[in-house]
Enzyme design. Structure first.
Site, PDB file in Angstrom:
ATOM      1  N   LYS A 117      48.890  58.891 104.998  1.00 34.81           N
ATOM      2  CA  LYS A 117      48.860  58.952 104.319  1.00 34.81           C
ATOM      3  C   LYS A 117      47.793  57.981 104.153  1.00 34.81           C
ATOM      4  O   LYS A 117      46.825  56.979 104.894  1.00 34.81           O
ATOM      5  CB  LYS A 117      50.198  57.618 104.266  1.00 34.81           C
ATOM      6  CG  LYS A 117      50.164  57.074 102.419  1.00 34.81           C
ATOM      7  CD  LYS A 117      51.616  56.612 102.606  1.00 34.81           C
ATOM      8  CE  LYS A 117      52.394  56.103 101.743  1.00 34.81           C
ATOM      9  NZ  LYS A 117      53.728  55.025 101.050  1.00 34.81           N
ATOM     10  N   THR A 129      52.096 104.721  65.977  1.00 33.50           N
ATOM     11  CA  THR A 129      50.829 106.378  65.262  1.00 33.50           C
ATOM     12  C   THR A 129      49.455 105.752  64.505  1.00 33.50           C
ATOM     13  O   THR A 129      49.401 105.162  64.290  1.00 33.50           O
ATOM     14  CB  THR A 129      51.806 106.919  63.656  1.00 33.50           C
ATOM     15  OG1 THR A 129      52.602 106.939  63.846  1.00 33.50           O
ATOM     16  CG2 THR A 129      50.719 107.741  63.352  1.00 33.50           C
ATOM     17  N   ILE A 162      56.626  97.123  53.460  1.00 31.74           N
ATOM     18  CA  ILE A 162      58.003  96.166  54.388  1.00 31.74           C
ATOM     19  C   ILE A 162      59.173  97.413  53.769  1.00 31.74           C
ATOM     20  O   ILE A 162      59.522  98.336  53.093  1.00 31.74           O
ATOM     21  CB  ILE A 162      58.319  95.105  52.877  1.00 31.74           C
ATOM     22  CG1 ILE A 162      60.104  94.643  53.595  1.00 31.74           C
ATOM     23  CG2 ILE A 162      58.785  96.138  51.861  1.00 31.74           C
ATOM     24  CD1 ILE A 162      59.626  93.702  54.347  1.00 31.74           C
ATOM     25  N   SER A 163      59.808  98.199  55.252  1.00 34.30           N
ATOM     26  CA  SER A 163      60.441  98.184  55.383  1.00 34.30           C
ATOM     27  C   SER A 163      62.540  98.472  55.741  1.00 34.30           C
ATOM     28  O   SER A 163      63.767  98.729  55.597  1.00 34.30           O
ATOM     29  CB  SER A 163      60.526  99.092  57.207  1.00 34.30           C
ATOM     30  OG  SER A 163      60.745  98.953  57.860  1.00 34.30           O
ATOM     31  N   GLU A 168      59.270  60.218 104.077  1.00 34.09           N
ATOM     32  CA  GLU A 168      58.564  59.717 104.702  1.00 34.09           C
ATOM     33  C   GLU A 168      59.250  58.511 105.619  1.00 34.09           C
ATOM     34  O   GLU A 168      60.424  57.853 104.682  1.00 34.09           O
ATOM     35  CB  GLU A 168      57.973  59.116 103.206  1.00 34.09           C
ATOM     36  CG  GLU A 168      57.153  57.957 103.838  1.00 34.09           C
ATOM     37  CD  GLU A 168      56.443  57.161 102.857  1.00 34.09           C
ATOM     38  OE1 GLU A 168      55.610  55.729 102.964  1.00 34.09           O
ATOM     39  OE2 GLU A 168      57.249  56.738 101.568  1.00 34.09           O
ATOM     40  N   CYS A 208      53.889  60.595  99.768  1.00 32.98           N
ATOM     41  CA  CYS A 208      54.600  59.801  98.347  1.00 32.98           C
ATOM     42  C   CYS A 208      53.418  58.775  97.672  1.00 32.98           C
ATOM     43  O   CYS A 208      53.479  60.073  96.443  1.00 32.98           O
ATOM     44  CB  CYS A 208      55.533  58.094  99.283  1.00 32.98           C
ATOM     45  SG  CYS A 208      56.466  56.830  97.849  1.00 32.98           S
ATOM     46  N   LYS A 263      44.704 103.321  71.975  1.00 29.65           N
ATOM     47  CA  LYS A 263      45.091 102.353  70.594  1.00 29.65           C
ATOM     48  C   LYS A 263      45.031 101.195  70.697  1.00 29.65           C
ATOM     49  O   LYS A 263      44.897 100.399  69.774  1.00 29.65           O
ATOM     50  CB  LYS A 263      47.481 102.886  70.604  1.00 29.65           C
ATOM     51  CG  LYS A 263      47.523 104.186  70.637  1.00 29.65           C
ATOM     52  CD  LYS A 263      49.028 104.834  70.225  1.00 29.65           C
ATOM     53  CE  LYS A 263      49.114 105.671  70.383  1.00 29.65           C
ATOM     54  NZ  LYS A 263      50.854 106.195  70.132  1.00 29.65           N
TER      55      LYS A 263
END
Length: 641
Positions: free
Chosen positions: A115, A472, A351-352, A46, A170, A597
């Site tokens: 301004k 799948t 659970i895998s 400014e 500003c 899917k």
């Protein structure tokens, strides 16, 4: 400027109060430096031609006349510069003095933004010298040329129509209704602010949040150039605090109390895409706006801004921990409601010993704690088959025990072999039928256990797998509530890491760390020497790349060539261009081919800004064609992007 990137600069030049000739020289030097850095939009503070702190010297004719001459000199200096430049100055018009930002382009003065809000409180006394700008812009004569004068002037790039720039000064941005609001609603995508904001304790933090918030509210870029050293220190100190923001993110910020220029690249196309999706942001025919064309040459913008390799994961460690806790609570609250609504006695989790099922079990345990239900009613089912390794099996068992679930083991090899016999499939043929037969048998077991025990099956599949169709159909693709449905694979890892880091159970901590160290695998092919033989990322590609592609395709709608450019730039130390392009092509093909899917997904809680629920964020025909996206990839020249 190709692909929407525009290099911008916020500059705080050295200056001397009321020494117009000296200041002009420094501004021109800064323009040269910005030009060398290939900036296209450059913003100065400014009243920088004179200095902001001239006070009653602004009432001296000689200072105002010299300021006008300086502007003409600076404008002439820009004739051969391919830039849009904003400089602050005092300007007499109709017998009143105005605080303005002059816009310059290739030697021309395009307009004067006035301004609107003059601070006249605390340390500020602007209304002693200046008059607030008019409510609407109009045309005035300046040195024999008609130029616009007033608020909310829109400067529109003829070569890049989405680049529409508007200025405010500003205090304007500190006001309850900043002029930039109307400018943005009129189509401005980039707001610049010529500012002289002094430094007081805590003000820099407020200023930063203000600029960040305004860019978010307007879905715009914001360049804030602040006055610095060289202004009078009679009563105030100016720190040169410059900020470049984009839609709520700070791209670059200067260190205070040092005069300097900062640079970054605003992604205009990203902003336009955000506005296109956001139905509450509506471009209007705002009265009183004046539109002024300007010209910039189209060229490649060299990138300096940073892009996270893992955009779904916070970079800051403290923020990451807070975010992980929030996400786990969202997941658990979603499941809590569903369990309570269905009066489910049990929750059944396959659970895998892998990351996804581990996270699903952690979330389920948290939901049971919220419901004050006995976690023994969580039925963790391990179903070893042809590809199960001892490592994952043991981890699954230990984890279930430590989390307080009831563990059930259902070996499925015999049932799968009977099924292969029934359908005439040779078990030695390790084709997709061999793999999917196991996945569907596991799902059948889970569903029937849930029926038997009055429960519901908790889905384990994550967002990345849904994007790639790495599931799948009617196997692990199906459940009664999918708690991980909007969690990308890169984030799954951090959530499990967070759970491991924060648990007080040493045995659980140990097993979670081992799960994190285990390669991602569906374990559907027989092990080799007791080790996992089938590694997902060898087959479908690195998940960190796919999550990167997913984020920019869905979140911002970027074309593949732009995603490739960002990935090339971001992963240059990790993958070569050919690898990045190969897996991006794989991602596009699979994303389109596997929509069927996603069109029949189970319910699951949305967690972040990217989700694939057909009832919410992503509605896509299952038979949409990928040809346009692949053609865009075919046009990529690895040496040119």
């Amino acid at each position: 400027m190709k692909q929407g990137f525009v290099k911008v600069a916020a500059v705080t030049p050295n200056l001397q109060v009321a020494d117009v000739e000296y200041n002009t020289g420094k501004i021109c030097e800064a323009i040269d430096a910005a030009y060398e850095n290939r900036a296209k939009v450059v913003v100065f503070p400014e009243l920088c031609i004179t200095g902001y702190t001239c006070s009653d010297l602004f009432l001296q004719d000689i200072l105002l006349e010299e300021s006008k001459k300086a502007l003409l000199k600076i404008a002439k200096y820009t004739r051969d510069k391919d830039m849009l430049i904003f400089v602050g100055m005092p300007l007499m018009q109709d017998g009143k003095l105005y605080n303005v930002a002059a816009a310059l382009n290739k030697g021309d003065i395009l307009g004067f933004t006035t301004k609107t809000f003059l601070p006249n409180y605390g340390e500020f006394y602007e209304m002693r010298q200046f008059t607030p700008g008019p409510k609407e812009a109009r045309w005035i004569l300046f040195e024999g040329n008609k130029v616009p004068f007033g608020p909310q002037i829109l400067f529109e790039c003829t070569t890049m129509p989405n680049l529409v720039v508007s200025a405010e000064i500003c205090e304007d941005v500190w006001a309850p209704m900043p002029p930039s609001i109307q400018a943005a609603l009129g189509g401005a995508t980039l707001i610049v602010n010529c500012s002289a904001s002094d430094e007081t304790i805590g003000k820099s933090s407020y200023r930063r949040e203000l600029i960040k918030g305004q860019s978010a509210r307007l879905l715009a870029g914001y360049i804030y150039a602040n006055a610095g050293e060289g202004e009078s220190t009679t009563d105030l100190v100016f720190g040169g605090h410059n900020i470049i923001a984009e839609n709520g993110s700070i791209l670059r910020e200067s260190r205070r109390f040092v005069n300097r220029a900062i640079y970054s690249e605003i992604d205009i196309n990203r902003l336009v895409g955000e506005r296109r999706k956001n139905t509450t942001f509506q471009i209007n025919d705002v009265p009183g706006l004046i539109r002024v064309p300007f010209y910039l040459e189209m060229e490649k913008t060299y990138l300096t801004r940073k892009f996270s390799k893992h955009p779904f994961v916070p970079y800051n460690e403290r923020e990451k921990a807070r975010r992980c806790e929030e996400i786990l609570n969202i997941q658990a609250m979603g499941l809590k409601k569903r369990l309570a609504h269905t009066h489910a006695k049990t929750a059944v989790v396959g659970i895998s010993g892998g990351l996804d099922s581990t996270l699903a079990l952690i979330v389920t345990a948290r939901a049971f704690d919220m419901l004050k239900k006995d976690k023994k009613q969580i039925i963790a089912v391990t179903m070893p088959c042809f590809g199960t390794t001892d490592r994952t099996y043991q981890n699954a068992c230990k984890m279930s025990k430590q989390l307080g679930a009831t563990l059930i083991e259902v070996p499925i090899a015999e049932a799968v072999n009977i099924h292969f016999r029934d359908i005439g499939h040779d078990p030695k043929d390790h084709s997709v039928t061999y793999e999917n037969g196991q996945a569907r048998e596991r799902t059948q077991v889970l569903m029937d256990i849930a029926n038997k025990d009055g429960g519901m099956v908790i889905g384990t599949g994550d967002l990345s797998e849904l994007a790639l169709g790495w599931a799948t159909y009617n196997g692990d693709h199906m459940s009664m509530y999918g708690v991980n449905a909007s969690i990308p694979k890169t984030l799954v890892r951090h959530l499990v890491q967070y759970a491991a880091d924060t648990t007080v159970d040493k045995e659980l901590k140990q097993v979670l760390y081992d799960v994190l160290d285990t390669p991602v695998s569906p374990e559907l092919l027989p092990p080799k020497d007791g080790n996992i033989a089938q590694k997902t990322e060898d087959l479908v590609g690195p998940y960190e790349l796919h999550d990167f592609y997913l984020y920019y395709l869905l979140r911002f709608g970027f074309e593949p060539s732009k995603i490739f450019r960002l990935a090339k730039y971001t992963f240059e130390d990790t993958y070569d261009d050919v690898t990045i392009l190969k897996w991006l092509e794989t991602f596009c093909k699979r994303f389109f081919a596997q929509q069927f899917k996603r069109s029949c997904l189970p319910d699951g809680p949305k967690v972040g800004s990217v989700a694939l629920s057909p009832r919410g964020d992503w509605r896509m025909p299952s038979d949409a064609c990928v040809a346009v996206w692949l053609k865009d990839l075919e046009n990529i020249s690895l040496s040119d992007i």
